[in-house]
Write a protein that holds these residues in place. Structure first.
Motif, PDB file in Angstrom:
ATOM      1  N   LEU A  72       0.845  -1.184   0.000  1.00 32.05           N
ATOM      2  CA  LEU A  72       0.000   0.000   0.000  1.00 32.05           C
ATOM      3  C   LEU A  72       0.885   1.240   0.000  1.00 32.05           C
ATOM      4  O   LEU A  72       2.108   1.159   0.125  1.00 32.05           O
ATOM      5  CB  LEU A  72      -0.927  -0.011   1.216  1.00 32.05           C
ATOM      6  N   ASP A  73       0.236   2.387  -0.107  1.00 31.10           N
ATOM      7  CA  ASP A  73       1.020   3.629  -0.163  1.00 31.10           C
ATOM      8  C   ASP A  73       1.752   3.906   1.141  1.00 31.10           C
ATOM      9  O   ASP A  73       2.869   4.421   1.139  1.00 31.10           O
ATOM     10  CB  ASP A  73       0.099   4.816  -0.486  1.00 31.10           C
ATOM     11  N   ASP A  74       1.116   3.569   2.276  1.00 30.47           N
ATOM     12  CA  ASP A  74       1.691   3.934   3.567  1.00 30.47           C
ATOM     13  C   ASP A  74       2.147   2.749   4.395  1.00 30.47           C
ATOM     14  O   ASP A  74       2.666   2.926   5.504  1.00 30.47           O
ATOM     15  CB  ASP A  74       0.671   4.741   4.381  1.00 30.47           C
ATOM     16  N   ARG A  75       1.955   1.529   3.919  1.00 31.85           N
ATOM     17  CA  ARG A  75       2.338   0.360   4.704  1.00 31.85           C
ATOM     18  C   ARG A  75       2.462  -0.853   3.803  1.00 31.85           C
ATOM     19  O   ARG A  75       1.970  -0.870   2.671  1.00 31.85           O
ATOM     20  CB  ARG A  75       1.336   0.100   5.827  1.00 31.85           C
ATOM     21  N   THR A  76       3.109  -1.865   4.359  1.00 31.68           N
ATOM     22  CA  THR A  76       3.217  -3.176   3.707  1.00 31.68           C
ATOM     23  C   THR A  76       2.547  -4.189   4.611  1.00 31.68           C
ATOM     24  O   THR A  76       2.822  -4.238   5.820  1.00 31.68           O
ATOM     25  CB  THR A  76       4.685  -3.556   3.471  1.00 31.68           C
ATOM     26  N   VAL A  77       1.662  -5.014   4.049  1.00 32.58           N
ATOM     27  CA  VAL A  77       0.855  -5.945   4.832  1.00 32.58           C
ATOM     28  C   VAL A  77       1.120  -7.365   4.350  1.00 32.58           C
ATOM     29  O   VAL A  77       1.156  -7.624   3.129  1.00 32.58           O
ATOM     30  CB  VAL A  77      -0.650  -5.623   4.716  1.00 32.58           C
ATOM     31  N   LEU A  78       1.324  -8.282   5.297  1.00 35.19           N
ATOM     32  CA  LEU A  78       1.509  -9.699   4.991  1.00 35.19           C
ATOM     33  C   LEU A  78       0.422 -10.495   5.696  1.00 35.19           C
ATOM     34  O   LEU A  78       0.268 -10.398   6.922  1.00 35.19           O
ATOM     35  CB  LEU A  78       2.891 -10.174   5.449  1.00 35.19           C
ATOM     36  N   ASP A  79      -0.361 -11.274   4.922  1.00 34.15           N
ATOM     37  CA  ASP A  79      -1.385 -12.157   5.474  1.00 34.15           C
ATOM     38  C   ASP A  79      -0.932 -13.595   5.300  1.00 34.15           C
ATOM     39  O   ASP A  79      -0.485 -13.991   4.204  1.00 34.15           O
ATOM     40  CB  ASP A  79      -2.723 -11.949   4.761  1.00 34.15           C
ATOM     41  N   ILE A  80      -1.075 -14.389   6.352  1.00 36.69           N
ATOM     42  CA  ILE A  80      -0.829 -15.830   6.285  1.00 36.69           C
ATOM     43  C   ILE A  80      -2.138 -16.502   6.668  1.00 36.69           C
ATOM     44  O   ILE A  80      -2.564 -16.432   7.834  1.00 36.69           O
ATOM     45  CB  ILE A  80       0.312 -16.277   7.223  1.00 36.69           C
ATOM     46  N   ALA A  81      -2.805 -17.116   5.695  1.00 34.40           N
ATOM     47  CA  ALA A  81      -4.120 -17.714   5.921  1.00 34.40           C
ATOM     48  C   ALA A  81      -4.055 -19.215   5.674  1.00 34.40           C
ATOM     49  O   ALA A  81      -3.271 -19.696   4.841  1.00 34.40           O
ATOM     50  CB  ALA A  81      -5.153 -17.070   4.993  1.00 34.40           C
TER      51      ALA A  81
END
Length: 442
Positions: free
Chosen positions: A336-345
């Motif tokens: 994203l513009d302001d953050r990096t997100v990691l999902d582990i599902a």
């Protein structure tokens, strides 16, 4: 080693002391020369003139020995001071005009003798000065009686005040040095604790997880060794591959380098794809791990952020493989513009999230605290979503502009963030701080 400020304060005090000493030395020789000149002008051709000249030279020579002997009250320095005062007294008896040489002698006595002995010497010298002045006067003059004690009192007060200031300054410097040493020791202790925490997280996310996978594979190989040798050998080869990867991680871990997957190039995205492929191969059909990347990768994503997110993915997948009973898992990296997100599902059996942040009593666990610690140091957040039969989603988000927390900062509750759209297997509400599974691995 002293800092520049401490050295500067000490050097300033030493310079002041040396300056006063040079001033007193110059004053002594100036007064001695003036007294001798006055005597020779006022009393030419007297029989005592050779004695006055000889004693003046002797007094000057004795005074020059003072800096060599030092300012400490040693037997040699005390004997030297006694001889110096005695020669001066003889000179004052023969020629009262030498009495004013007493002022530099005040300083010499106060510098060498203990306080009481120094004050007694000052009083004795003052009496000689008063007696000498009265001998030179035609009659009784109150000014000649009162002026020398006043001068002696002022000179003594100045010297004593300077000594006390020097002592106070020395104590302050000692206190500052002691405080700096204590602060340095505290910083070393905090650094040691932070390093221990880092080591425990690294060991858990690399070596411990690899050893756990090897144990399961070797146990499976042992169970099928007689009935299905081909499968057993495949398990052993897979365990050998894990051991080789762990060895690479250990070497880089010793040298404090980036994770091995990151060191191969390609950045975090390539490392996550490699991790997904490796976990799928190690599971041998029991678990399939997919990796997705959404958004435009950030060119300046810090190495610390990449390493932390990769370690979190490794720890979460280890939990999925060992405890969740899942057949599918997904890694979703979103830029994203302001953050990096990691999902582990995963689509495992899920669980009812606990209300606290600590694992239940009797449950071993270090993975989730390590994840939280990594994210907290980067100013990030961690969220857990799970429900019985609905699988589990672990969401780690790292802002791109937040300042990292200082090492050793106490853990604080982390704010929940919703799971990224498109993460499969669960629509359950987020509940932060819960274990990924009831048996989070050590």
């Amino acid at each position: 080693m002293r800092s520049p400020s401490v050295r500067g304060a000490g050097q300033a005090g030493d310079a002041g002391t040396r300056g006063l000493a040079l001033l007193m030395h110059a004053a002594f020789f100036l007064l001695l020369g003036a007294s001798l000149t006055r005597f020779l002008l006022r009393h030419p051709g007297e029989t005592r003139t050779p004695w006055i000249i000889g004693l003046s030279v002797a007094l000057a020579a004795l005074y020059l020995l003072g800096p060599v002997l030092g300012s400490r009250p040693t037997p040699r320095s005390l004997a030297w001071l006694g001889v110096l005062v005695a020669v001066w007294m003889v000179l004052v008896v023969l020629a009262p005009s030498f009495a004013w040489c007493a002022v530099p002698l005040f300083y010499t006595g106060l510098r060498i003798l203990p306080p009481r002995a120094a004050l007694a010497l000052v009083a004795l010298l003052t009496l000689f000065v008063v007696a000498a002045q009265l001998r030179l006067a035609d009659g009784f003059d109150p000014n000649l009686v009162l002026a020398p004690p006043a001068v002696a009192a002022v000179a003594t007060a100045v010297f004593v005040h300077m000594q006390r200031q020097a002592a106070t300054q020395g104590e302050l410097i000692d206190d500052l040095l002691r405080t700096r040493r204590e602060l340095a020791a505290t910083e070393r202790r905090e650094g040691t604790l932070a390093e221990r925490q880092r080591l425990s997280m690294e060991i858990h996310d690399t070596l411990a997880q690899g050893l756990s996978s090897q144990q399961m594979l070797l146990q499976a190989a042992d169970r099928t060794w007689d009935t299905d040798p081909a499968t057993a050998r495949r398990h052993v080869r897979t365990a050998t591959g894990i051991a080789e990867h762990n060895l690479t991680e250990a070497r880089r871990f010793v040298h404090d380098l980036a994770p091995a997957d990151l060191a191969e190039g390609g950045g975090l995205e390539a490392a996550l794809h490699t991790l997904a492929a490796r976990e799928t191969a190690q599971a041998q059909g029991r678990l399939t791990v997919r990796c997705h990347v959404e958004g435009t990768p950030h060119e300046a994503l810090p190495d610390r952020v990449q390493s932390a997110l990769l370690r979190i993915a490794q720890g979460a997948l280890a939990n999925v493989s060992e405890h969740a009973g899942a057949t599918e898992a997904a890694l979703t990296l979103t830029h994203l513009d302001d953050r990096t997100v990691l999902d582990i599902a995963d689509n495992g059996h899920g669980f009812t999230p606990a209300t606290g942040t600590a694992p239940p009593a009797g449950v071993r666990g270090h993975g989730l605290p390590a994840m939280r610690a990594r994210l907290q140091q980067l100013g990030g957040t961690l969220a857990i979503e799970s429900a019985p039969g609905e699988g589990t989603v672990v969401t780690a988000a790292v802002p791109l502009t937040a300042a990292p927390a200082a090492p050793g900062t106490p853990a604080v509750p982390l704010t929940d963030i919703p799971a990224r759209p498109g993460t499969p297997f669960t629509d359950a509400p987020a509940d932060p701080g819960t274990p990924l599974t009831p048996e989070d691995p050590a």
